[in-house]
Design an enzyme around this catalytic site. Structure first.
Site, PDB file in Angstrom:
ATOM      1  N   HIS A 196     -66.495 -55.286  49.938  1.00 40.66           N
ATOM      2  CA  HIS A 196     -65.705 -54.228  49.314  1.00 40.66           C
ATOM      3  C   HIS A 196     -66.520 -52.931  49.286  1.00 40.66           C
ATOM      4  O   HIS A 196     -66.024 -51.851  49.626  1.00 40.66           O
ATOM      5  CB  HIS A 196     -65.323 -54.605  47.877  1.00 40.66           C
ATOM      6  CG  HIS A 196     -64.166 -55.543  47.782  1.00 40.66           C
ATOM      7  ND1 HIS A 196     -64.219 -56.841  48.204  1.00 40.66           N
ATOM      8  CD2 HIS A 196     -62.910 -55.352  47.296  1.00 40.66           C
ATOM      9  CE1 HIS A 196     -63.066 -57.423  47.974  1.00 40.66           C
ATOM     10  NE2 HIS A 196     -62.233 -56.537  47.422  1.00 40.66           N
ATOM     11  N   GLU A 230     -29.252 -60.695  20.560  1.00 40.81           N
ATOM     12  CA  GLU A 230     -28.650 -60.291  21.836  1.00 40.81           C
ATOM     13  C   GLU A 230     -27.691 -59.123  21.615  1.00 40.81           C
ATOM     14  O   GLU A 230     -27.770 -58.095  22.285  1.00 40.81           O
ATOM     15  CB  GLU A 230     -27.912 -61.482  22.435  1.00 40.81           C
ATOM     16  CG  GLU A 230     -27.174 -61.175  23.732  1.00 40.81           C
ATOM     17  CD  GLU A 230     -26.303 -62.334  24.189  1.00 40.81           C
ATOM     18  OE1 GLU A 230     -25.905 -62.341  25.365  1.00 40.81           O
ATOM     19  OE2 GLU A 230     -25.986 -63.227  23.356  1.00 40.81           O
ATOM     20  N   HIS A 231     -26.747 -59.286  20.690  1.00 42.15           N
ATOM     21  CA  HIS A 231     -25.783 -58.233  20.347  1.00 42.15           C
ATOM     22  C   HIS A 231     -25.977 -57.852  18.882  1.00 42.15           C
ATOM     23  O   HIS A 231     -25.981 -58.718  18.012  1.00 42.15           O
ATOM     24  CB  HIS A 231     -24.337 -58.716  20.515  1.00 42.15           C
ATOM     25  CG  HIS A 231     -24.028 -59.290  21.856  1.00 42.15           C
ATOM     26  ND1 HIS A 231     -23.934 -60.658  22.078  1.00 42.15           N
ATOM     27  CD2 HIS A 231     -23.795 -58.692  23.044  1.00 42.15           C
ATOM     28  CE1 HIS A 231     -23.643 -60.870  23.357  1.00 42.15           C
ATOM     29  NE2 HIS A 231     -23.557 -59.696  23.963  1.00 42.15           N
TER      30      HIS A 231
END
Length: 448
Positions: free
Chosen positions: A428, A335-336
């Site tokens: 389509h 995280e850090h």
């Protein structure tokens, strides 16, 4: 106070197995918590305000007579801001200004309005970027108060252009934190309800007579909040399911060991499951950091939490060299990530996976938590391998813009029809072929 933080050596043959054991964290939902959250959500969905009021009064020990009584008016937010000491108010406004400036730049870099381009045949293709209409922010309010979380969640939403921000924050025993309310005033939060837990998540996700439904819920919470967010995803968007806080420090041995020890403490003090790891090629320096940890730990008010965190999930790891440190850092995907070295950019260039990188010995992770500017809501538990910090882009959505010219329809219609017939989707194909000049007369009686 004794502490035994494990020490690993990357040169050992079983290092990878040992590292895997250190990183192991099963977010595994407690079945009882998940089922309790499910019951609360179902009740809020069915009974709305009545259920929100019942659970809030029970869990937060309140005696409110209605959910409207749990809403904090804007004037009370402004009053909380006015009552702060000049120093505290200045710090909060400085932090908010830096967070806003960073996210304004982020909005510009992302492209605030989208793009478009015109092809040779006149077809125009592009993308339109629009902000979410309404966002819910969950702010914890039990054991601790986090005004910084208010800034980090609300400001990028406002920068993105979100029209309305609804904040929910539990106030056990009716105690309101003035710094949280002041942060809401500065960040531009529109409405605040003193509701927390799974019932707050349910109210935001489904809407009640008093609390409006939102499009996305962001912000951290306890296990019940996390379980509730998992369950409402799909009805509304969510930011992420956050795990315990993490810090990984790569150090070449040139930073004061006391600084690094305190940086490890800064995450360990969050809770017992937080993780703090040091990577360094210098065994003597690792020993100096360990000695600093033992010397400084008794001075910490949250020393028991720090001790448990470092003992159970911390590690001091000797690596062969800085290159290996970067390889291991990419595996951990923390995280850090602090790169506390000489010439930190050299090593940052080798990092692929990290929530936020703090370069140089003066870039402590704590500055990022409060006032550096970039968001402190970051991916945990190795999810930085595939996810990003909270930002302006989390509060925006993108719509594709397709304006096919008559000439363009002749070319694209042939392609689309061929592929549609290949998939067995004749309607389509007919839809595309109706626009073809060469087939318009033949198709007047209906598609093939």
């Amino acid at each position: 106070m004794s502490i035994a933080i494990r020490k690993l050596d990357a040169a050992q043959p079983d290092f990878q197995a040992q590292l895997t054991a250190v990183l192991a964290f099963e977010a595994g939902e407690d079945e009882a918590i998940d089922q309790a959250a499910a019951r609360i959500l179902a009740d809020v969905k069915a009974r709305g305000d009545a259920a929100v009021l019942e659970y809030t009064n029970r869990f937060d020990r309140l005696s409110a007579g209605s959910v409207t009584a749990l809403e904090i008016g804007r004037q009370e937010l402004q009053d909380a801001l006015a009552q702060l000491s000049p120093e505290r108010r200045s710090a909060l406004q400085t932090a908010a200004g830096r967070v806003r400036a960073y996210h304004e730049r982020q909005k510009i870099e992302c492209g605030s309005n989208g793009f478009s381009y015109t092809e040779a045949d006149g077809t125009v293709l592009g993308q339109k970027v629009t902000a979410l209409d309404r966002v819910g922010i969950y702010v914890p309010g039990g054991k601790a108060a986090y005004p910084s979380s208010v800034l980090m969640n609300a400001i990028p939403a406002k920068v993105a252009g979100v029209q309305e921000i609804i904040m929910v924050v539990p106030t056990p025993d009716g105690i309101k934190n003035p710094l949280v309310l002041a942060a809401a005033a500065i960040a531009g939060v529109d409405r605040v309800f003193t509701v927390g837990g799974a019932q707050a998540v349910g109210a935001l996700a489904y809407g009640t007579a008093s609390i409006p439904q939102v499009d996305k819920i962001v912000g951290p919470g306890n296990a019940y909040v996390a379980a509730a967010k998992r369950r409402v995803f799909g009805t509304v968007g969510i930011d992420m399911i956050a795990g315990p806080s993490e810090i990984l420090v790569i150090c070449d041995g040139t930073t004061d060991p006391d600084w690094i020890a305190m940086d490890l403490f800064s995450q360990a003090e969050h809770d017992e499951l937080a993780q703090s790891i040091l990577l360094c090629p210098d065994a003597g320096y690792i020993a100096a950091v360990e000695a600093s940890i033992k010397r400084q730990l008794p001075l910490m008010p949250r020393r028991e939490v720090i001790r448990t965190s470092l003992t159970d999930r911390g590690a001091l790891i000797k690596v062969r060299d800085m290159e290996q440190a970067c390889e291991i850092a990419n595996h951990i995907a923390a995280e850090h990530l602090e790169i506390s070295t000489e010439n930190p950019q050299r090593w940052a260039d080798k990092i692929r996976h990290a929530g936020a990188m703090f370069l140089g010995r003066f870039s402590s992770e704590a500055l990022g938590d409060y006032c550096a500017g970039p968001n402190h809501v970051l991916p945990t538990s190795r999810t930085a391998r595939f996810s990003s910090p909270l930002g302006v882009y989390d509060f925006q959505k993108r719509s594709s813009m397709i304006n096919i010219s008559e000439a363009g329809a002749q070319t694209l219609g042939e392609v689309a029809a061929e592929l549609a017939y290949g998939e067995g989707l004749q309607a389509h194909a007919g839809s595309a072929e109706y626009r073809l000049h060469r087939l318009q007369n033949r198709l007047k009686d209906g598609p093939p």
